[in-house]
Scaffold this motif. Structure first.
Motif, short mmCIF file in Angstrom:
data_model
loop_
_atom_site.label_atom_id
_atom_site.label_comp_id
_atom_site.label_asym_id
_atom_site.label_seq_id
_atom_site.Cartn_x
_atom_site.Cartn_y
_atom_site.Cartn_z
N GLU A 55 0.85 -1.20 0.00
CA GLU A 55 0.00 0.00 0.00
C GLU A 55 0.88 1.24 0.00
O GLU A 55 2.01 1.21 0.49
CB GLU A 55 -0.86 0.04 1.26
CG GLU A 55 -1.77 -1.15 1.43
CD GLU A 55 -2.55 -1.09 2.74
OE1 GLU A 55 -2.69 0.00 3.32
OE2 GLU A 55 -2.99 -2.15 3.19
N ASP A 89 -3.67 5.76 0.32
CA ASP A 89 -4.94 5.05 0.19
C ASP A 89 -4.90 4.00 -0.92
O ASP A 89 -5.86 3.26 -1.09
CB ASP A 89 -6.07 6.05 -0.12
CG ASP A 89 -6.34 6.98 1.06
OD1 ASP A 89 -6.02 6.59 2.20
OD2 ASP A 89 -6.87 8.08 0.83
N GLN A 90 -3.83 3.96 -1.67
CA GLN A 90 -3.71 3.06 -2.81
C GLN A 90 -3.23 1.67 -2.36
O GLN A 90 -2.18 1.54 -1.74
CB GLN A 90 -2.72 3.64 -3.82
CG GLN A 90 -2.37 2.75 -4.98
CD GLN A 90 -3.49 2.65 -6.00
OE1 GLN A 90 -4.18 3.62 -6.26
NE2 GLN A 90 -3.69 1.48 -6.55
N VAL A 91 -4.02 0.64 -2.67
CA VAL A 91 -3.60 -0.74 -2.43
C VAL A 91 -3.22 -1.32 -3.78
O VAL A 91 -4.00 -1.26 -4.73
CB VAL A 91 -4.74 -1.58 -1.80
CG1 VAL A 91 -4.33 -3.04 -1.66
CG2 VAL A 91 -5.15 -1.00 -0.45
N TYR A 92 -2.03 -1.87 -3.88
CA TYR A 92 -1.53 -2.42 -5.14
C TYR A 92 -1.87 -3.90 -5.21
O TYR A 92 -1.11 -4.75 -4.75
CB TYR A 92 -0.03 -2.17 -5.27
CG TYR A 92 0.28 -0.70 -5.42
CD1 TYR A 92 0.09 -0.05 -6.64
CD2 TYR A 92 0.70 0.05 -4.33
CE1 TYR A 92 0.34 1.31 -6.76
CE2 TYR A 92 0.95 1.41 -4.46
CZ TYR A 92 0.77 2.02 -5.68
OH TYR A 92 1.01 3.37 -5.81
#
Length: 172
Positions: free
Chosen positions: A48, A51-54
């Motif tokens: 992460e 707020d971005q989850v890869y």
């Protein structure tokens, strides 16, 4: 006139280079891993950044570890899902594995470097655990940072194979 042009070219090309390294941590390991040892790789949780989850980054990391260990060990298994340390150790014991590889994504930053000029970055902690005792044999952190001039298509997982390969080769 030639010296400024050469200097400019050197500076531009240095921005293209990726950097990656292995930062050794704990090492209580006094014997190499044997090729006959069964290796169990626990899939880490996805990385992460903000707020971005890869999605899929944990699976990508596990596959890179699998490739490095498979070159040296006859039996290598990857857990299909992310699990805690305790559950991963329990699964490894149940399936009679010798070595548990526990990775944790500390930093995963996939940027549009070609237009933002912000490099991709990755940091993954890897622990090698003797399943029978639960003792950490070795650990450290694989880090990487992309060059600025990537021309698109680069991702954090592209920065992991070299430091992981160097680490794994040191274990055998």
């Amino acid at each position: 006139m030639r010296i400024p042009a050469v200097l400019l070219l050197v500076v531009a090309l240095s921005g293209c280079a990726d950097s990656h390294q292995w930062l050794p941590g704990q090492s209580g390991f006094n014997h190499p891993i044997r090729q006959t040892d069964k290796v169990y790789i626990a899939t880490p949780a996805d990385g992460e950044y903000g707020d971005q989850v890869y999605k899929g980054s944990g699976r990508n990391t596990a596959q890179i570890l699998y490739a490095a260990f498979s070159r040296r060990s006859a039996v290598v298994t990857v857990d299909a899902e992310a699990s805690s340390y305790e559950l991963s150790l329990e699964k490894a014991k149940r399936s009679r594995q010798d070595i548990l590889i526990l990775a944790s994504i500390l930093h995963w930053e996939d940027r549009a470097t070609e237009w933002s000029m912000i490099p991709d970055k990755v940091e993954v902690k890897i622990s090698v655990i003797e399943v029978s005792s639960g003792a950490v044999i070795s650990s450290g952190i694989a880090t990487g940072k992309s060059g600025i001039a990537t021309f698109g298509g680069d991702h954090p997982q592209d920065l992991l194979p070299e430091p992981i390969e160097a680490f794994v080769s040191s274990l055998y």
